[in-house]
Write a protein that holds these residues in place. Structure first.
Motif, PDB file in Angstrom:
ATOM      1  N   GLU A 140       0.834  -1.212   0.000  1.00  0.00           N
ATOM      2  CA  GLU A 140       0.000   0.000   0.000  1.00  0.00           C
ATOM      3  C   GLU A 140       0.865   1.257   0.000  1.00  0.00           C
ATOM      4  OE1 GLU A 140      -2.917   2.256   3.129  1.00  0.00           O
ATOM      5  OE2 GLU A 140      -3.125   0.079   3.010  1.00  0.00           O
ATOM      6  N   ALA A 141       1.930   1.226   0.802  1.00  0.00           N
ATOM      7  CA  ALA A 141       2.823   2.389   0.876  1.00  0.00           C
ATOM      8  C   ALA A 141       3.494   2.638  -0.466  1.00  0.00           C
ATOM      9  CB  ALA A 141       3.871   2.174   1.963  1.00  0.00           C
ATOM     10  N   LYS A 142       3.846   1.565  -1.168  1.00  0.00           N
ATOM     11  CA  LYS A 142       4.483   1.720  -2.478  1.00  0.00           C
ATOM     12  C   LYS A 142       3.501   2.282  -3.503  1.00  0.00           C
ATOM     13  CE  LYS A 142       8.183  -1.643  -1.914  1.00  0.00           C
ATOM     14  NZ  LYS A 142       8.707  -2.984  -2.220  1.00  0.00           N
ATOM     15  N   GLU A 143       2.239   1.879  -3.391  1.00  0.00           N
ATOM     16  CA  GLU A 143       1.223   2.351  -4.330  1.00  0.00           C
ATOM     17  C   GLU A 143       0.848   3.812  -4.061  1.00  0.00           C
ATOM     18  OE1 GLU A 143      -2.030  -0.359  -3.902  1.00  0.00           O
ATOM     19  OE2 GLU A 143      -0.849  -2.070  -4.596  1.00  0.00           O
ATOM     20  N   LYS A 144       0.607   4.130  -2.780  1.00  0.00           N
ATOM     21  CA  LYS A 144       0.109   5.463  -2.435  1.00  0.00           C
ATOM     22  C   LYS A 144       1.212   6.471  -2.143  1.00  0.00           C
ATOM     23  CE  LYS A 144      -4.301   4.024  -0.334  1.00  0.00           C
ATOM     24  NZ  LYS A 144      -5.072   4.015   0.933  1.00  0.00           N
ATOM     25  N   GLY A 145       2.359   5.972  -1.659  1.00  0.00           N
ATOM     26  CA  GLY A 145       3.433   6.874  -1.253  1.00  0.00           C
ATOM     27  C   GLY A 145       3.330   7.297   0.196  1.00  0.00           C
ATOM     28  N   TYR A 146       2.330   6.783   0.912  1.00  0.00           N
ATOM     29  CA  TYR A 146       2.169   7.132   2.323  1.00  0.00           C
ATOM     30  C   TYR A 146       1.398   6.029   3.040  1.00  0.00           C
ATOM     31  CZ  TYR A 146      -2.613   8.457   0.957  1.00  0.00           C
ATOM     32  OH  TYR A 146      -3.900   8.436   0.489  1.00  0.00           O
ATOM     33  N   VAL A 147       1.440   6.085   4.388  1.00  0.00           N
ATOM     34  CA  VAL A 147       0.607   5.200   5.221  1.00  0.00           C
ATOM     35  C   VAL A 147      -0.195   6.073   6.178  1.00  0.00           C
ATOM     36  CG1 VAL A 147       2.078   3.147   5.102  1.00  0.00           C
ATOM     37  CG2 VAL A 147       2.544   4.895   6.834  1.00  0.00           C
ATOM     38  N   THR A 148      -1.246   5.499   6.774  1.00  0.00           N
ATOM     39  CA  THR A 148      -2.089   6.270   7.697  1.00  0.00           C
ATOM     40  C   THR A 148      -2.294   5.510   8.996  1.00  0.00           C
ATOM     41  OG1 THR A 148      -4.092   5.306   6.752  1.00  0.00           O
ATOM     42  CG2 THR A 148      -3.376   7.413   5.847  1.00  0.00           C
ATOM     43  N   THR A 149      -2.649   6.258  10.035  1.00  0.00           N
ATOM     44  CA  THR A 149      -2.982   5.662  11.328  1.00  0.00           C
ATOM     45  C   THR A 149      -4.496   5.428  11.396  1.00  0.00           C
ATOM     46  OG1 THR A 149      -3.407   7.786  12.414  1.00  0.00           O
ATOM     47  CG2 THR A 149      -1.113   7.020  12.371  1.00  0.00           C
ATOM     48  N   LEU A 150      -4.950   4.896  12.515  1.00  0.00           N
ATOM     49  CA  LEU A 150      -6.380   4.632  12.692  1.00  0.00           C
ATOM     50  C   LEU A 150      -7.214   5.910  12.590  1.00  0.00           C
ATOM     51  CD1 LEU A 150      -6.339   2.057  15.636  1.00  0.00           C
ATOM     52  CD2 LEU A 150      -6.839   1.592  13.234  1.00  0.00           C
ATOM     53  N   LEU A 151      -6.637   7.042  13.004  1.00  0.00           N
ATOM     54  CA  LEU A 151      -7.374   8.307  12.946  1.00  0.00           C
ATOM     55  C   LEU A 151      -6.992   9.147  11.725  1.00  0.00           C
ATOM     56  CD1 LEU A 151      -7.595   9.423  16.698  1.00  0.00           C
ATOM     57  CD2 LEU A 151      -9.066   7.887  15.388  1.00  0.00           C
ATOM     58  N   ASN A 152      -6.346   8.487  10.744  1.00  0.00           N
ATOM     59  CA  ASN A 152      -6.050   9.083   9.435  1.00  0.00           C
ATOM     60  C   ASN A 152      -4.897  10.074   9.433  1.00  0.00           C
ATOM     61  OD1 ASN A 152      -6.683   8.591   6.802  1.00  0.00           O
ATOM     62  ND2 ASN A 152      -8.110  10.288   6.618  1.00  0.00           N
ATOM     63  N   ARG A 153      -3.997   9.930  10.379  1.00  0.00           N
ATOM     64  CA  ARG A 153      -2.747  10.697  10.335  1.00  0.00           C
ATOM     65  C   ARG A 153      -1.884  10.087   9.225  1.00  0.00           C
ATOM     66  NH1 ARG A 153      -0.734  13.767  14.194  1.00  0.00           N
ATOM     67  NH2 ARG A 153      -2.164  12.851  15.705  1.00  0.00           N
ATOM     68  N   ARG A 154      -1.242  10.938   8.419  1.00  0.00           N
ATOM     69  CA  ARG A 154      -0.444  10.453   7.292  1.00  0.00           C
ATOM     70  C   ARG A 154       1.053  10.570   7.560  1.00  0.00           C
ATOM     71  NH1 ARG A 154      -2.572  12.133   1.268  1.00  0.00           N
ATOM     72  NH2 ARG A 154      -4.703  11.366   1.490  1.00  0.00           N
TER      73      ARG A 154
END
Length: 875
Positions: free
Chosen positions: A755-769
């Motif tokens: 997912e990180a490779k596709e989007k370029g980022y990851v998120t937390t449960l509360l949508n912190r990037r």
């Protein structure tokens, strides 16, 4: 004026730029090094060549007419790195902004398009300049056409004219094709004649002229082996020449006149450079007229008299303090921007104005600020309680991209495209030289910040909405700023006498250890001098030197730890260093920052700093007091309640990151262990070692604990082997057995990296990037870091979100139930309160209840608590 056309080989120049420059990326995680290099070259060409006509040619696809001749044409080429592929759409945007035509044609290469247009241009009387990184194009050089080939990097150019080709090879440009036919070209997988290199090819062509003439006269070639090879590979030589020949009659569907170079669209170029993060190139551009007009020096009024009519509706409000430590900073003045215009309010005017106080404390009067916590504390020092803050540009910018987290207003403004705000250092000076200049200078500076706030708010709101982070901003970070302001203002009471006593005890211990070290060394020396210590350890005592530095032997902690079993002196040196750090950093350091008037320490919580969302503590750092050493843990004895009728109450989450992992990974076995309230390390040891609960010994549990926490941080077999003192093979088997026991965890780790490779980022449960440009790096170490960070950030970041939510919920309950208990500190997974004795029973129920329900997970959150007369006793 003579017409001049510039033809650029787009793919070739982009490749050159990509490999010439280190991987760069913008704040969205898009790689930009090829675009940046291409842009630099483009700007240089435009400046130096002043073309009347231009075109950039691209390859249309992998298959061309040459593949019909030779299927393996370009067959050996490696796949285009994804870090480069993602940049080509931006290159086309760049050309569009510069109004430079670009063209590609199915079945043909960029070389063929350039070959065709260069011939047409020559015949029409143009001067022609070709730019490429591919020497094949040198065959096009002529009286009218100059071919510029990039050498090192992208700006070092070798210029090929017929004279230069003759000088370099002793051939004509047309013979370059024959040379390629004989020697082949590895980069294009053109075979040539086996065993014929550049020197032999040139020698043969000087004698025979062309491949055809050579093959017709093989008997005249000297050397039996060479004759045999040429005779055997006749057809291959002719095919290779055909493959190397640039076609010059490609059916392009436009005329040269359509390639007229027009002036670039300045606004598009400027916006694209901003988007790509090309700040150094932005500085070379004039701002587009619309933007320049919007950012002229701000017009403001000087407000020297304030009344109720002065303040109207919502406002952008900026408070300026000119020293970094805002707990003691003097206010320089205020900027206010509203529908009446922009004003500068001198500090004295505002702080002594009933109208200003009434407006500042009115919850209904909404205010956009920069750094709400700082603004609240700054006014509170003057007895004014700021209310009605509905936006904080610093926090919003931090959420949008936590990897870019400057605290300076000008730097934040620049990140969002407003480059006209001066840096504070330019106005006030730096360090000890920092001071107020003339009022009109800092008044304009402060007013310009207030004026910029509204525009920054709009830009940040738009991005927060696009990122689906409005809830995170309004429900978590903005309310938390008020709570942190309260915590910083309240401070923590310190028993300075106890700290001094500890300092004396440490000095005595250090003196004893120093004598022991000198006795074991057989000589007195300065233990704090790496040079003297190195001489004693590696020359006098003969210990094996592990690492050397420019100045001598390394005596770093990792070196000493490896030598610990070699001589008993080493353990004493390590202990001496640990106690020395406690003495200087924590005992002496803490005593320096105790507030003279209150006897308290007012630490500063950094809310907009870490990329995971965790809070950090500075001036001083109270989250990092070393507690593994008993002497370090005892420092907490100096932290006491402000009232003798109160206790220090500590509550911390039990294994919160592992519980978050169980929730995110949705692993049934891991979730079941937490639901049954099992000791997770014992349970992991049972699963991994295939033993019963009773058979788990302390070593098994220790290893299981290391892998449990290591997994959260994406630990490698090497890292685990170092932690446990086992071989990499054993560590790899341990990790393998762990993943076999908890397949959901393995699935999560693999999925989150994808997912990180596709989007370029990851998120937390509360949508912190968190953006992870490293994850697609060609550099193994960088890529591995990106992958580990992708695994860990959703876990660590979600844990940070949960405790922040717990702080907000706890504060709300304390207010609702009108309790006097105060939240003093947050130390990662732990909250520290000062609790009056009469509220201990209530808080013992309230705090765990609120913390355990801050966020509902698929597993229960568990909170442990304790209390006592000091922070030390509360653990």
């Amino acid at each position: 004026m003579k017409k001049k056309i510039v033809l650029i080989d787009g793919n070739s120049v982009a490749y050159r730029a990509f490999f010439a420059l280190p991987l760069l990326n913008n704040d969205k995680g898009v790689h930009t090094n090829a675009i940046y290099g291409f842009t630099m070259m483009l700007m240089k060409i435009l400046e130096e060549e002043q073309p009347t006509h231009m075109l950039v040619a691209f390859d249309a696809g992998k298959t061309t007419f040459r593949h019909q001749t030779f299927e393996e044409y370009k067959g050996g080429r490696q796949k285009t790195p994804p870090e480069l592929s993602e940049q080509f759409p931006y290159l086309r945007e760049l050309l569009k902004a510069y109004k430079i035509p670009h063209y590609e044609l199915d079945n043909y290469e960029a070389d063929d398009i350039i070959g065709t247009l260069s011939l047409q241009a020559e015949q029409a009387g143009f001067e022609v300049k070709v730019f490429s990184g591919d020497k094949d194009l040198t065959q096009l050089s002529s009286k009218a056409t100059t071919v510029c080939i990039t050498r090192k990097g992208i700006t070092d150019i070798e210029v090929y004219t017929p004279a230069h080709v003759q000088e370099k090879y002793g051939l004509t440009p047309e013979q370059i094709i024959d040379m390629k036919g004989l020697m082949g070209d590895k980069s294009d997988n053109i075979p040539g004649v086996p065993g014929v290199g550049e020197k032999t090819a040139i020698k043969l062509l000087k004698q025979f002229g062309t491949v055809e003439e050579l093959l017709a006269s093989i008997d005249e070639v000297s050397g039996k082996k060479l004759k045999e090879k040429l005779a055997e590979h006749k057809d291959q030589a002719l095919m290779s020449k055909e493959l190397a020949t640039i076609m010059r009659d490609v059916p392009v569907d436009f005329s040269l006149e359509e390639l007229k170079y027009k002036e670039p669209d300045e606004t598009q170029v400027y916006e694209l450079f901003k988007d790509l993060g090309f700040n150094s190139l932005l500085n070379k551009l004039e701002r587009p007229a619309a933007e320049a007009a919007a950012h002229q020096p701000v017009r403001y009024s000087l407000a020297t008299e304030l009344d109720d009519q002065f303040f109207s509706g919502s406002s952008s409000f900026y408070l300026e303090m000119i020293t970094d430590n805002y707990h003691h900073a003097e206010i320089a003045g205020f900027g206010l921007a509203d529908d009446q215009g922009v004003s500068f309010i001198p500090a004295e005017t505002a702080l002594h104005s009933p109208a200003f106080r009434a407006w500042a404390e009115d919850e209904q009067q909404k205010k956009s600020v920069f750094d709400a916590k700082r603004t609240i504390i700054g006014l509170r020092r003057h007895g004014i309680e700021l209310r009605g803050v509905d936006f904080d540009v610093l926090l919003a910018s931090y959420l949008i991209n936590p990897s870019e987290s400057p605290e300076d207003f000008a730097a934040v403004a620049k990140l969002h495209g407003l480059g006209n705000i001066q840096a504070d250092e330019a106005v006030y000076g730096k360090g000890a030289k920092r001071k107020l200049p003339e009022e009109e200078v800092y008044a304009e500076h402060i007013a310009s910040k207030a004026a910029a706030l509204e525009e920054l708010k709009e830009k940040c709101l738009k991005e927060l909405k696009e990122n689906e982070q409005l809830e995170l901003f309004y429900d978590l970070e903005l309310p938390l700023a008020h709570i942190l302001a309260d915590m910083e203002s309240a401070g923590v009471q310190v028993d300075a006498d106890r700290l001094k006593q500890m300092g004396e005890e440490l000095k005595s211990q250090l003196a004893v250890i120093e004598r022991t070290i000198h006795q074991l060394a057989g000589t007195e020396f300065n233990i704090n001098s790496p040079k003297q210590l190195g001489t004693v350890l590696f020359e006098k005592l003969g210990l094996p030197p592990i690492k050397k530095t420019k100045t001598g032997y390394s005596t770093s902690a990792d070196v000493l730890e490896k030598l610990a079993s070699s001589h008993e002196i080493v353990e004493h040196i390590l202990h001496y260093r640990q106690l020395g750090k406690l003495q200087s950093t924590y005992i002496e350091g803490l005593l320096k920052v105790v507030d003279d008037s209150s006897g308290k320490i007012h630490t500063r919580f950094n809310q907009a700093l870490t990329q995971t969302g965790r809070l950090s503590s500075t001036e001083p750092n109270l989250q990092n007091i070393p507690i593994r050493l008993e002497e370090g843990r005892k420092i907490r004895q100096a932290f006491v309640p402000a009232s003798s009728e109160a206790v220090i109450f500590a509550a911390d989450y039990s294994q919160i990151e592992l519980r978050v992992l169980a929730h995110i990974a949705d692993d049934e076995k891991l979730m079941d262990a937490f639901r049954q309230d099992m000791d997770i390390h014992t349970k992991t040891a049972m699963d991994v070692f295939h033993v019963t609960k009773e058979e788990v010994d302390s070593n098994m549990r220790r290893q299981a604990k290391a892998v449990n926490f290591g997994i959260v941080y994406g630990i490698s077999d090497y890292g685990l082997s170092q932690n446990l003192g086992i071989t990499r093979k054993e560590a790899a088997q341990f990790i393998e057995r762990y993943f076999a026991s908890y397949p959901g965890v393995k699935e999560y780790m693999e999925a989150i990296v994808r997912e990180a490779k596709e989007k370029g980022y990851v998120t937390t449960l509360l949508n912190r990037r968190r953006y992870l440009p490293e994850i697609t790096s060609r550099n193994f170490n960088l890529r591995s870091f990106g992958e580990r960070t992708a695994m860990n950030t959703p876990i660590q970041g979600s844990a940070a979100d949960i405790i922040k939510k717990a702080m907000i919920d706890t504060a709300a309950r304390l207010e609702k139930e009108k309790l006097q208990s105060k939240l003093l500190l947050q130390v990662h997974d732990e909250l520290i309160f000062e609790v009056p004795n009469k509220e201990i029973e209530i808080m013992s129920k309230l705090v765990p209840e609120v913390m355990e329900h801050a966020v509902e997970l698929k597993v229960p959150l568990k909170v442990d608590y304790s209390y006592g007369p000091t922070w030390y006793d509360a653990k």
